[in-house]
Write an enzyme that holds these catalytic residues in place. Structure first.
Site, short mmCIF file in Angstrom:
data_model
loop_
_atom_site.label_atom_id
_atom_site.label_comp_id
_atom_site.label_asym_id
_atom_site.label_seq_id
_atom_site.Cartn_x
_atom_site.Cartn_y
_atom_site.Cartn_z
CG ASN A 1 18.90 -13.88 -0.69
OD1 ASN A 1 17.91 -14.01 0.37
ND2 ASN A 1 19.73 -13.19 -0.69
CE LYS B 1 19.17 -12.29 -4.29
NZ LYS B 1 19.17 -11.99 -6.04
CG HIS C 1 21.49 -9.22 -0.71
ND1 HIS C 1 21.10 -8.54 -2.55
CD2 HIS C 1 22.27 -9.84 -0.84
CE1 HIS C 1 21.39 -9.62 -2.97
NE2 HIS C 1 22.16 -10.40 -2.65
CD GLU D 1 18.88 -8.66 -4.61
OE1 GLU D 1 18.40 -9.61 -4.13
OE2 GLU D 1 19.67 -9.99 -5.90
CD GLU E 1 25.88 -12.29 -2.47
OE1 GLU E 1 25.99 -13.24 -2.53
OE2 GLU E 1 25.06 -11.57 -2.17
N GLY F 1 22.49 -13.46 -9.40
CA GLY F 1 21.49 -13.75 -10.99
C GLY F 1 21.80 -13.03 -11.96
CB SER G 1 25.70 -16.51 -11.22
OG SER G 1 24.98 -15.48 -11.88
P1 PGA Z 1 22.36 -15.67 -7.41
O1 PGA Z 1 21.71 -14.60 -5.58
O2 PGA Z 1 22.80 -17.27 -6.27
O3 PGA Z 1 21.08 -15.99 -7.76
O4 PGA Z 1 23.22 -14.93 -8.60
C1 PGA Z 1 23.02 -14.71 -5.51
C2 PGA Z 1 22.97 -13.22 -4.05
O5 PGA Z 1 22.22 -12.67 -4.38
O6 PGA Z 1 23.11 -13.31 -2.69
#
Ligand code: PGA
Length: 253
Positions: A11, A13, A97, A99, A169, A175, A215
């Site tokens: 992803n 982003k 997601h 976010e 997730e 992140g 992560s």
């Molecule tokens: P990350 O994000 O691997 O940077 O923790 C995962 C995601 O948001 O899909």
């Protein structure tokens, strides 16, 4: 023995222009060309989708989008319809997601509509669920996930859900550098699979792919993927660099 093909999904982003995304895809292609028994997908920003689809055509890499609108067309300034993603070369779309839930108003109800819209044109939804740190600390993890699953998939029947992928997730792991332990991931994935067996059927649940996200990096992917109910990874930060991402794809080596 149930054989679920692992899916390693990147992803990206809000990173990479069209040209940057194409350059990354070009670099990734030979790095993952030898990957066996694993599916690879990248999800660049909307503006890079078409260019990247041209670049990866004929390769082992699949294309996904990061969001979709639920209507097929209309006066929805700034939105992108499912058939537009399909026309841009997508097979997958990430929906719900954390976010998007946190910053852009996605709710269980709009996520439900987006999943339906994606399925209606033949896009495979990657439906994201996850609890916050406060929810986990107060013992509400399963309650929260059950609600997200129930609402997100309300009204669907088995036939609708053949292409569904679920991504667990934990919000506190995205992140942040904090990863769920392999035991925490396994516990949730097994729970999600049981729920889906109750809701849709055991046969469906047995073949459903449940990805872990939060992560994921080369140093922890192997132990996560060794868990029986972890069928892949949805990767943010560590998917941006093609070399690092290829190490995730080739986690078996
Ligand atoms: P990350 O994000 O691997 O940077 O923790 C995962 C995601 O948001 O899909």
């Amino acid at each position: 023995m149930i054989n679920r093909l692992p899916l390693i999904a990147g992803n990206w982003k809000m990173h990479k222009t069209g040209d940057e995304a194409v350059a990354a895809a070009k670099q990734l292609k030979p790095l993952v060309a030898g990957a066996k028994d694993v599916e690879v997908m990248i999800a660049p920003p909307f503006t890079a989708l078409y260019q990247v689809s041209t670049e990866i055509k004929g390769s082992a890499i699949g294309l996904g989008a990061q969001n979709v609108h639920w209507e097929p067309h209309g006066a929805y300034t700034g939105e992108i319809a499912p058939n537009m993603l399909l026309a841009a070369g997508c097979m997958y779309v990430i929906i719900g997601h954390s976010e998007r839930r946190q910053f852009f108003g996605d709710t269980d109800q709009t996520i439900n509509r987006k999943i339906r819209a994606a399925i209606s044109v033949g896009l495979a939804p990657i439906f994201c669920i996850g609890e916050t740190e406060a929810e986990r600390d107060s013992g509400k993890t399963f309650y929260v996930l059950d609600k997200q699953i129930r609402n997100g998939l309300e009204g669907f029947v088995l036939q609708d859900l053949q292409a569904l992928v679920i991504a667990y997730e934990p919000v506190w792991a995205i992140g942040t550098g904090k990863t769920a332990t392999k035991e925490q991931a396994q516990e949730v994935h097994a729970h999600v699979r049981r729920r889906l067996a109750e809701m849709v059927g055991q046969g469906f649940a047995d073949q459903l792919r449940i990805l872990y996200g939060g992560s994921v990096k080369p140093s922890n992917i192997k132990e996560l993927m060794a868990m029986p109910d972890v069928d892949g990874a949805l990767v943010g930060g560590a998917s941006l660099d093609p070399v690092t991402f290829s190490q995730l794809v080739l986690y078996k080596k």
